[in-house]
Design a protein around this motif. Sequence first.
Motif, PDB file in Angstrom:
ATOM      1  N   ASN A   1      44.774  34.024  38.414  1.00 32.08           N
ATOM      2  CA  ASN A   1      43.747  34.204  37.410  1.00 32.08           C
ATOM      3  C   ASN A   1      42.774  32.973  38.749  1.00 32.08           C
ATOM      4  OD1 ASN A   1      43.172  32.314  34.761  1.00 32.08           O
ATOM      5  ND2 ASN A   1      42.621  30.418  35.333  1.00 32.08           N
ATOM      6  N   SER A   2      43.109  33.347  39.543  1.00 33.46           N
ATOM      7  CA  SER A   2      41.711  32.973  40.195  1.00 33.46           C
ATOM      8  C   SER A   2      40.987  33.630  40.740  1.00 33.46           C
ATOM      9  CB  SER A   2      41.423  31.420  41.410  1.00 33.46           C
ATOM     10  OG  SER A   2      43.127  32.005  42.269  1.00 33.46           O
ATOM     11  N   TYR A   3      41.733  34.935  40.734  1.00 36.20           N
ATOM     12  CA  TYR A   3      41.162  36.347  41.380  1.00 36.20           C
ATOM     13  C   TYR A   3      39.545  36.714  40.752  1.00 36.20           C
ATOM     14  CZ  TYR A   3      44.186  37.878  44.448  1.00 36.20           C
ATOM     15  OH  TYR A   3      45.482  38.299  45.332  1.00 36.20           O
ATOM     16  N   SER A   4      38.333  37.464  41.321  1.00 38.46           N
ATOM     17  CA  SER A   4      37.276  38.310  40.430  1.00 38.46           C
ATOM     18  C   SER A   4      37.232  39.252  40.977  1.00 38.46           C
ATOM     19  CB  SER A   4      36.372  37.039  41.277  1.00 38.46           C
ATOM     20  OG  SER A   4      36.289  37.685  42.493  1.00 38.46           O
ATOM     21  N   GLY A   5      36.267  39.905  40.231  1.00 42.47           N
ATOM     22  CA  GLY A   5      36.457  41.653  40.519  1.00 42.47           C
ATOM     23  C   GLY A   5      37.005  41.851  39.485  1.00 42.47           C
ATOM     24  N   SER A   6      37.093  43.155  40.110  1.00 42.35           N
ATOM     25  CA  SER A   6      37.902  44.382  39.325  1.00 42.35           C
ATOM     26  C   SER A   6      39.462  44.365  39.613  1.00 42.35           C
ATOM     27  CB  SER A   6      38.282  45.579  39.629  1.00 42.35           C
ATOM     28  OG  SER A   6      38.255  46.001  41.046  1.00 42.35           O
ATOM     29  N   LEU A   7      40.498  42.936  40.444  1.00 38.42           N
ATOM     30  CA  LEU A   7      41.525  42.558  40.172  1.00 38.42           C
ATOM     31  C   LEU A   7      42.058  41.053  39.630  1.00 38.42           C
ATOM     32  CD1 LEU A   7      42.550  43.621  42.892  1.00 38.42           C
ATOM     33  CD2 LEU A   7      43.289  44.439  41.530  1.00 38.42           C
ATOM     34  N   GLN A   8      40.518  40.525  38.618  1.00 37.48           N
ATOM     35  CA  GLN A   8      40.861  39.279  38.080  1.00 37.48           C
ATOM     36  C   GLN A   8      42.062  38.800  37.327  1.00 37.48           C
ATOM     37  OE1 GLN A   8      37.487  37.393  35.977  1.00 37.48           O
ATOM     38  NE2 GLN A   8      38.598  35.972  36.812  1.00 37.48           N
ATOM     39  N   TYR A   9      43.350  38.340  36.858  1.00 33.98           N
ATOM     40  CA  TYR A   9      44.312  38.665  36.370  1.00 33.98           C
ATOM     41  C   TYR A   9      45.213  38.858  36.338  1.00 33.98           C
ATOM     42  CZ  TYR A   9      40.262  35.951  33.640  1.00 33.98           C
ATOM     43  OH  TYR A   9      39.790  34.668  33.055  1.00 33.98           O
ATOM     44  N   ALA A  10      45.275  40.208  37.642  1.00 32.16           N
ATOM     45  CA  ALA A  10      45.906  41.037  37.886  1.00 32.16           C
ATOM     46  C   ALA A  10      47.329  40.210  38.387  1.00 32.16           C
ATOM     47  CB  ALA A  10      45.621  41.511  39.335  1.00 32.16           C
ATOM     48  N   LEU A  11      48.374  40.910  38.286  1.00 31.11           N
ATOM     49  CA  LEU A  11      49.734  40.509  38.132  1.00 31.11           C
ATOM     50  C   LEU A  11      50.131  41.435  40.100  1.00 31.11           C
ATOM     51  CD1 LEU A  11      49.764  40.518  35.155  1.00 31.11           C
ATOM     52  CD2 LEU A  11      52.055  40.856  35.278  1.00 31.11           C
ATOM     53  N   ARG A  12      50.659  40.213  40.346  1.00 28.55           N
ATOM     54  CA  ARG A  12      51.592  40.773  41.630  1.00 28.55           C
ATOM     55  C   ARG A  12      52.846  39.552  41.915  1.00 28.55           C
ATOM     56  NH1 ARG A  12      49.043  39.425  47.063  1.00 28.55           N
ATOM     57  NH2 ARG A  12      48.324  37.598  46.291  1.00 28.55           N
ATOM     58  N   ALA A  13      53.245  40.585  42.543  1.00 28.19           N
ATOM     59  CA  ALA A  13      54.907  40.157  42.790  1.00 28.19           C
ATOM     60  C   ALA A  13      54.954  39.204  44.214  1.00 28.19           C
ATOM     61  CB  ALA A  13      55.564  40.760  42.587  1.00 28.19           C
ATOM     62  N   ARG A  14      54.639  37.836  44.700  1.00 24.31           N
ATOM     63  CA  ARG A  14      54.419  37.661  45.968  1.00 24.31           C
ATOM     64  C   ARG A  14      54.547  35.749  45.262  1.00 24.31           C
ATOM     65  NH1 ARG A  14      50.674  32.264  44.769  1.00 24.31           N
ATOM     66  NH2 ARG A  14      49.037  33.318  43.029  1.00 24.31           N
ATOM     67  N   SER A  15      55.752  34.903  44.302  1.00 24.27           N
ATOM     68  CA  SER A  15      55.665  33.694  44.452  1.00 24.27           C
ATOM     69  C   SER A  15      56.758  33.570  44.281  1.00 24.27           C
ATOM     70  CB  SER A  15      55.366  33.256  43.304  1.00 24.27           C
ATOM     71  OG  SER A  15      53.833  32.855  42.950  1.00 24.27           O
ATOM     72  N   ALA A  16      57.218  32.803  45.814  1.00 23.21           N
ATOM     73  CA  ALA A  16      58.486  32.278  46.015  1.00 23.21           C
ATOM     74  C   ALA A  16      59.337  31.749  45.014  1.00 23.21           C
ATOM     75  CB  ALA A  16      58.343  31.004  47.470  1.00 23.21           C
ATOM     76  N   THR A  17      58.742  30.814  44.446  1.00 24.62           N
ATOM     77  CA  THR A  17      59.881  30.729  43.113  1.00 24.62           C
ATOM     78  C   THR A  17      58.792  30.779  41.958  1.00 24.62           C
ATOM     79  OG1 THR A  17      60.652  28.524  42.575  1.00 24.62           O
ATOM     80  CG2 THR A  17      58.113  28.306  43.672  1.00 24.62           C
ATOM     81  N   ILE A  18      59.303  30.132  40.660  1.00 22.94           N
ATOM     82  CA  ILE A  18      58.548  29.798  39.853  1.00 22.94           C
ATOM     83  C   ILE A  18      58.565  28.261  39.768  1.00 22.94           C
ATOM     84  CG2 ILE A  18      58.684  29.782  36.920  1.00 22.94           C
ATOM     85  CD1 ILE A  18      61.284  31.481  37.667  1.00 22.94           C
ATOM     86  N   SER A  19      56.898  28.007  39.314  1.00 25.19           N
ATOM     87  CA  SER A  19      56.082  26.611  40.288  1.00 25.19           C
ATOM     88  C   SER A  19      55.851  26.571  38.890  1.00 25.19           C
ATOM     89  CB  SER A  19      54.826  27.327  41.391  1.00 25.19           C
ATOM     90  OG  SER A  19      54.548  27.676  40.977  1.00 25.19           O
ATOM     91  N   GLY A  20      55.265  27.149  37.625  1.00 23.59           N
ATOM     92  CA  GLY A  20      54.937  26.696  36.948  1.00 23.59           C
ATOM     93  C   GLY A  20      53.886  27.951  35.933  1.00 23.59           C
ATOM     94  N   SER A  21      52.507  27.973  35.075  1.00 30.24           N
ATOM     95  CA  SER A  21      52.250  29.145  34.443  1.00 30.24           C
ATOM     96  C   SER A  21      51.934  29.735  34.620  1.00 30.24           C
ATOM     97  CB  SER A  21      51.145  28.344  33.579  1.00 30.24           C
ATOM     98  OG  SER A  21      50.407  27.401  34.629  1.00 30.24           O
TER      99      SER A  21
END
Length: 221
Positions: free
Chosen positions: A190-210
């Motif tokens: 959500n905090s990205y800017s430019g062409s990759l704003q709102y991109a989906l990435r497999a990068r979180s170690a846990t389900i921390s929230g929204s």
Amino acid sequence: MTPVLLSLSALLAASAWAAPAAGAAPQADRPTAVPSGWEAVDGTELPGIAQHTDARQAPLAAGDGVSTTAEEPDLLAVQSVRNGKYVATEKTYPAPNTGVLRARSAEYAGSWEGFALEWDETTGTVALKSLANDRYVAVEKNFTGSAQNVLRARSTSVGGWERFYLYYHEELGRWAFQSTLNGLFVTMENSYSGSLQYALRARSATISGSWEEFKLYGLGA
């Protein structure tokens, strides 16, 4: 194909598909990275893709009928809980980001926001195939920088790069995807800017929230 928002209550009444029962995956079997309340979806209990909401977007509300026929594969739209946007396949992006997945659409408008969900019984995983370009979604582990582990619809077959464990939180009615390639959860940037704003990435170690939570909507025939 006319998209139909499946009401959870109507689905349970009209279809053999149902949401996973609480405790479907034993607590002892839950990975340490998975918070309490989140259960791994088993193929025998794979729920109908449904989510009740009082604020239905017009394209998803086209028709009130509920299909009782489970399609193989199941067609769905994916909505980020973080920003309320639907995930789209950026098939017109230039290389190397052709087919990047971004949660940027205000509503389901067609194949750009559509995916086929395929269950693999042998591995207990799911694969997502974009309806926009007929390609499977892969985790780009070898990308670097802010694009590392970005999700792209670019594969013609399914392997470890394209497989995900699917988790469901019954109380929240939300879903999470965990990459089998790197063991990390899919996050909407959500905090990205430019062409990759709102991109989906497999990068979180846990389900921390929204950031890691999604709503799934079935697309009726």
